[in-house]
Design a protein around this motif. Structure first.
Motif, PDB file in Angstrom:
ATOM      1  N   ALA A  44      32.288 -45.563  -7.742  1.00 42.12           N
ATOM      2  CA  ALA A  44      33.618 -44.984  -7.921  1.00 42.12           C
ATOM      3  C   ALA A  44      34.675 -45.916  -7.340  1.00 42.12           C
ATOM      4  O   ALA A  44      35.750 -46.076  -7.915  1.00 42.12           O
ATOM      5  N   ASP A  45      34.380 -46.550  -6.197  1.00 37.95           N
ATOM      6  CA  ASP A  45      35.332 -47.477  -5.589  1.00 37.95           C
ATOM      7  C   ASP A  45      35.560 -48.690  -6.476  1.00 37.95           C
ATOM      8  O   ASP A  45      36.679 -49.169  -6.616  1.00 37.95           O
ATOM      9  N   ALA A  46      34.508 -49.211  -7.104  1.00 35.19           N
ATOM     10  CA  ALA A  46      34.642 -50.369  -7.991  1.00 35.19           C
ATOM     11  C   ALA A  46      35.472 -50.006  -9.216  1.00 35.19           C
ATOM     12  O   ALA A  46      36.308 -50.790  -9.663  1.00 35.19           O
ATOM     13  N   ARG A  47      35.220 -48.809  -9.745  1.00 31.60           N
ATOM     14  CA  ARG A  47      35.985 -48.379 -10.913  1.00 31.60           C
ATOM     15  C   ARG A  47      37.457 -48.210 -10.548  1.00 31.60           C
ATOM     16  O   ARG A  47      38.329 -48.588 -11.309  1.00 31.60           O
ATOM     17  N   THR A  48      37.734 -47.681  -9.384  1.00 32.95           N
ATOM     18  CA  THR A  48      39.103 -47.495  -8.939  1.00 32.95           C
ATOM     19  C   THR A  48      39.794 -48.841  -8.747  1.00 32.95           C
ATOM     20  O   THR A  48      40.939 -49.016  -9.152  1.00 32.95           O
ATOM     21  N   ALA A  49      39.117 -49.806  -8.153  1.00 34.02           N
ATOM     22  CA  ALA A  49      39.699 -51.133  -7.969  1.00 34.02           C
ATOM     23  C   ALA A  49      39.963 -51.795  -9.315  1.00 34.02           C
ATOM     24  O   ALA A  49      40.983 -52.458  -9.515  1.00 34.02           O
ATOM     25  N   SER A  50      39.050 -51.608 -10.243  1.00 34.40           N
ATOM     26  CA  SER A  50      39.229 -52.169 -11.593  1.00 34.40           C
ATOM     27  C   SER A  50      40.424 -51.524 -12.282  1.00 34.40           C
ATOM     28  O   SER A  50      41.210 -52.207 -12.934  1.00 34.40           O
ATOM     29  N   ASP A  51      40.540 -50.217 -12.142  1.00 31.91           N
ATOM     30  CA  ASP A  51      41.673 -49.509 -12.739  1.00 31.91           C
ATOM     31  C   ASP A  51      42.994 -49.990 -12.141  1.00 31.91           C
ATOM     32  O   ASP A  51      43.977 -50.166 -12.847  1.00 31.91           O
ATOM     33  N   ARG A  52      42.995 -50.203 -10.820  1.00 29.62           N
ATOM     34  CA  ARG A  52      44.208 -50.669 -10.153  1.00 29.62           C
ATOM     35  C   ARG A  52      44.618 -52.059 -10.630  1.00 29.62           C
ATOM     36  O   ARG A  52      45.781 -52.311 -10.906  1.00 29.62           O
ATOM     37  N   SER A  53      43.663 -52.963 -10.742  1.00 29.54           N
ATOM     38  CA  SER A  53      44.010 -54.320 -11.169  1.00 29.54           C
ATOM     39  C   SER A  53      44.475 -54.313 -12.625  1.00 29.54           C
ATOM     40  O   SER A  53      45.368 -55.068 -13.003  1.00 29.54           O
ATOM     41  N   SER A  54      43.880 -53.459 -13.442  1.00 25.51           N
ATOM     42  CA  SER A  54      44.321 -53.335 -14.829  1.00 25.51           C
ATOM     43  C   SER A  54      45.737 -52.784 -14.893  1.00 25.51           C
ATOM     44  O   SER A  54      46.555 -53.234 -15.696  1.00 25.51           O
ATOM     45  N   ALA A  55      46.042 -51.825 -14.045  1.00 24.30           N
ATOM     46  CA  ALA A  55      47.385 -51.242 -14.008  1.00 24.30           C
ATOM     47  C   ALA A  55      48.415 -52.272 -13.552  1.00 24.30           C
ATOM     48  O   ALA A  55      49.525 -52.321 -14.085  1.00 24.30           O
ATOM     49  N   VAL A  56      48.040 -53.102 -12.591  1.00 22.25           N
ATOM     50  CA  VAL A  56      48.957 -54.135 -12.105  1.00 22.25           C
ATOM     51  C   VAL A  56      49.234 -55.147 -13.209  1.00 22.25           C
ATOM     52  O   VAL A  56      50.371 -55.548 -13.434  1.00 22.25           O
ATOM     53  N   ARG A  57      48.183 -55.556 -13.935  1.00 21.37           N
ATOM     54  CA  ARG A  57      48.369 -56.495 -15.048  1.00 21.37           C
ATOM     55  C   ARG A  57      49.253 -55.870 -16.125  1.00 21.37           C
ATOM     56  O   ARG A  57      50.120 -56.528 -16.689  1.00 21.37           O
ATOM     57  N   SER A  58      49.033 -54.602 -16.418  1.00 24.02           N
ATOM     58  CA  SER A  58      49.819 -53.911 -17.428  1.00 24.02           C
ATOM     59  C   SER A  58      51.282 -53.826 -17.005  1.00 24.02           C
ATOM     60  O   SER A  58      52.186 -54.065 -17.807  1.00 24.02           O
ATOM     61  N   GLU A  59      51.520 -53.481 -15.754  1.00 25.39           N
ATOM     62  CA  GLU A  59      52.896 -53.382 -15.264  1.00 25.39           C
ATOM     63  C   GLU A  59      53.583 -54.739 -15.305  1.00 25.39           C
ATOM     64  O   GLU A  59      54.741 -54.853 -15.721  1.00 25.39           O
ATOM     65  N   THR A  60      52.872 -55.787 -14.902  1.00 26.35           N
ATOM     66  CA  THR A  60      53.451 -57.131 -14.932  1.00 26.35           C
ATOM     67  C   THR A  60      53.797 -57.531 -16.357  1.00 26.35           C
ATOM     68  O   THR A  60      54.865 -58.093 -16.620  1.00 26.35           O
ATOM     69  N   SER A  61      52.921 -57.211 -17.286  1.00 23.30           N
ATOM     70  CA  SER A  61      53.171 -57.521 -18.697  1.00 23.30           C
ATOM     71  C   SER A  61      54.392 -56.767 -19.208  1.00 23.30           C
ATOM     72  O   SER A  61      55.244 -57.343 -19.904  1.00 23.30           O
ATOM     73  N   LEU A  62      54.492 -55.485 -18.876  1.00 24.32           N
ATOM     74  CA  LEU A  62      55.650 -54.694 -19.298  1.00 24.32           C
ATOM     75  C   LEU A  62      56.945 -55.234 -18.694  1.00 24.32           C
ATOM     76  O   LEU A  62      57.977 -55.296 -19.358  1.00 24.32           O
ATOM     77  N   ARG A  63      56.874 -55.622 -17.426  1.00 24.15           N
ATOM     78  CA  ARG A  63      58.061 -56.162 -16.763  1.00 24.15           C
ATOM     79  C   ARG A  63      58.496 -57.474 -17.416  1.00 24.15           C
ATOM     80  O   ARG A  63      59.679 -57.695 -17.646  1.00 24.15           O
ATOM     81  N   LYS A  64      57.524 -58.338 -17.731  1.00 22.03           N
ATOM     82  CA  LYS A  64      57.866 -59.625 -18.355  1.00 22.03           C
ATOM     83  C   LYS A  64      58.509 -59.410 -19.721  1.00 22.03           C
ATOM     84  O   LYS A  64      59.474 -60.086 -20.073  1.00 22.03           O
TER      85      LYS A  64
END
Length: 180
Positions: A44-64
């Motif tokens: 569950a911790d690995a999945r949560t970390a993966s979800d967080r990094s995906s969300a950060v990439r998505s937010e960065t892409s949206l911001r750019k």
């Protein structure tokens, strides 16, 4: 003479407010119990970390993307101001607002703002009308990005989209006052 102290109406109002607060707090739960009993496990911790990094990439892409739209708009403002100096009084504060939006949308640690200048319309009135249309397109772009944005970025995008709509209105009115 007015009665002092706790009244029946006041007590019922306070009880209703407390009950409503409890209901709203219950509605705000995330439902994190979906882990299938794996809560606290490494999986569950690995999945949560993966979800967080995906969300950060998505937010960065949206911001750019949002910064790109805003930087393009800023370039159009700069070009109109350079080509039609008579519009400077009306356009300078609006351009400064667009620059502030671009800085607010930029991902943290982003480089300085770069924009491409485009050729404005022939006359000052047409150039201001073109800016109003560009503001409407920017507002639509920011509004469309709301669907994929995390809550904090969505609030910022909504604010910038609303400001772009207001700037579009102001530019439309300015175009009516601008000499051809």
């Amino acid at each position: 003479m007015r009665r002092t102290g706790t009244t029946r109406r006041g007590a019922l109002t306070a009880t209703g407010a407390i009950a409503m607060g409890a209901v709203l707090a219950g509605c705000g739960s995330d439902g994190d119990d979906e882990g299938g009993g794996l809560k606290g496990s490494g999986h569950a911790d690995a999945r949560t970390a993966s979800d967080r990094s995906s969300a950060v990439r998505s937010e960065t892409s949206l911001r750019k993307k949002a910064v790109g739209v805003t930087a393009s708009l800023l370039g159009q403002y700069e070009n109109v101001l350079a080509t039609h100096p008579a519009t400077a009084v009306g356009l300078t504060p609006l351009r400064d607002a667009v620059r502030a939006h671009a800085k607010a949308l930029a991902p943290t640690g982003a480089a300085s703002l770069e924009f491409v200048r485009t050729r404005p319309a022939d006359g000052p009135r047409e150039a201001v009308k073109a800016l109003a249309a560009a503001e409407r397109r920017a507002a639509a772009s920011h509004t469309a990005a709301l669907l994929d944005a995390p809550p904090e970025l969505a609030r910022l995008l909504a604010s910038v989209a609303a400001a772009a709509s207001a700037l579009s209105y102001l530019l439309t009115e300015l175009a009516k006052e601008t000499k051809a």
